[in-house]
Design an enzyme around this catalytic site. Sequence first.
Site, PDB file in Angstrom:
ATOM      1  N   CYS A 238       0.941  -1.162  -0.282  1.00  0.00           N
ATOM      2  CA  CYS A 238       0.060  -0.114  -0.058  1.00  0.00           C
ATOM      3  C   CYS A 238       0.786   1.444   0.100  1.00  0.00           C
ATOM      4  CB  CYS A 238      -0.921  -0.094   1.150  1.00  0.00           C
ATOM      5  SG  CYS A 238      -2.128  -1.423   1.277  1.00  0.00           S
TER       6      CYS A 238
ATOM      7  N   HIS B 244      -2.303   7.029   2.809  1.00  0.00           N
ATOM      8  CA  HIS B 244      -3.001   5.837   2.336  1.00  0.00           C
ATOM      9  C   HIS B 244      -4.343   5.584   3.155  1.00  0.00           C
ATOM     10  CE1 HIS B 244      -3.979   1.696   1.661  1.00  0.00           C
ATOM     11  NE2 HIS B 244      -3.445   1.255   2.816  1.00  0.00           N
TER      12      HIS B 244
ATOM     13  N   ASN C  99     -10.151   0.064   0.501  1.00  0.00           N
ATOM     14  CA  ASN C  99      -8.576   0.192   0.306  1.00  0.00           C
ATOM     15  C   ASN C  99      -8.312  -0.358  -0.700  1.00  0.00           C
ATOM     16  OD1 ASN C  99      -6.072  -0.510   0.763  1.00  0.00           O
ATOM     17  ND2 ASN C  99      -6.280  -1.150   2.803  1.00  0.00           N
TER      18      ASN C  99
END
Length: 356
Positions: free
Chosen positions: A118, A259, A289
């Site tokens: 990520c 993020h 996500n």
Amino acid sequence: MTDAAGRRIGVLGMGTYLPAQVRSNADVARDAGVTAEWISERTGVRERHVAADDEAASDLAARAVRAAADTAGIHVSDIGLLVCATSTPDELGPSTACRIQAALGASRAVALDVGAACSGWLFAAKVAHDWLLATPEIRYAAVVGVEAYSKFLDPADRGTAVLFADGAAASILAPVAAPQGFAHFSFGSDGTLADRVLIPAGGSRLPADAATVARGDHRIRMDGRTISRFITEVFPGLITDTLDRAGLTLQDIDRVVAHQPNPVLLRRIGAELGIPDGRLVVVGDEVGNIGAASTPYALAAAARNGLRAGDRVLLAVFGAGMTWGSGLLTWTGAPAPTAPTRTAPPARHETEGSAR
């Protein structure tokens, strides 16, 4: 991070792509054995986009790169470097970046992947940043984060199925005049936590076979409590350390773009840090996500919602590995990207042309 000629590397344009299919909380809840309200309260995610059966990561990424090039006012043939950040590549090899290059017909681009989960887009942006400063004959780099997590999810695993989704976001980087562009990068990793979130099978340690598939080892596994603790510890440090290096305070920052692991968690930490209202960009409620695409997707959203030339953006990323990173970006005044694309794929192998 300025070269001898006083140049810095900044963002000329952003582009995003979300697959057309949407899974609501009610859809996910049925398989995960929870309620839609449980998902909303625990995560803040309202919906997530899912790639079609015939859509791979490179297909999503190619659309985002094209959109970014259009926003920047360049042709894909002008891209000299293409860096893809992903945890869900089309294949173990070749690089997904090469697949994207072929899909776009960006024949002049050097194409490579960066693997930092990520955190990947910012890691990839640092690679492109340094490459452009060191190689003046390359004018434009495309940096894209993309995930097709739905291909690797166990719908019954509530710890992952409620959060992870598919999407892509890309940026066009190029030399700009100081003080615009990137500065104050910092990165870190802790490989002792690599097994806290991973896809166990399919690589050289545990090649996929009938037994691994039967056990579901090709699905995402995550130790949610450890990951939440990690984020709670590392995110505040990324903010304060970056501000200290730059000699700034939170009041000097126009947007915090991070993020997007869990909107509820992100907003809670932002409030605890005292990030002023409206300055923490949260988009995970809209898309879930989307891994390496989360941070550039949030940056594109900020650009669509009032980011102006000279605004300071504090970037903070964290992900599996474990990996983390931060930096400052002074916005160039790049035009705002269009809303996320959910249309037909781009034509492949365009005729090469020059910048428009």
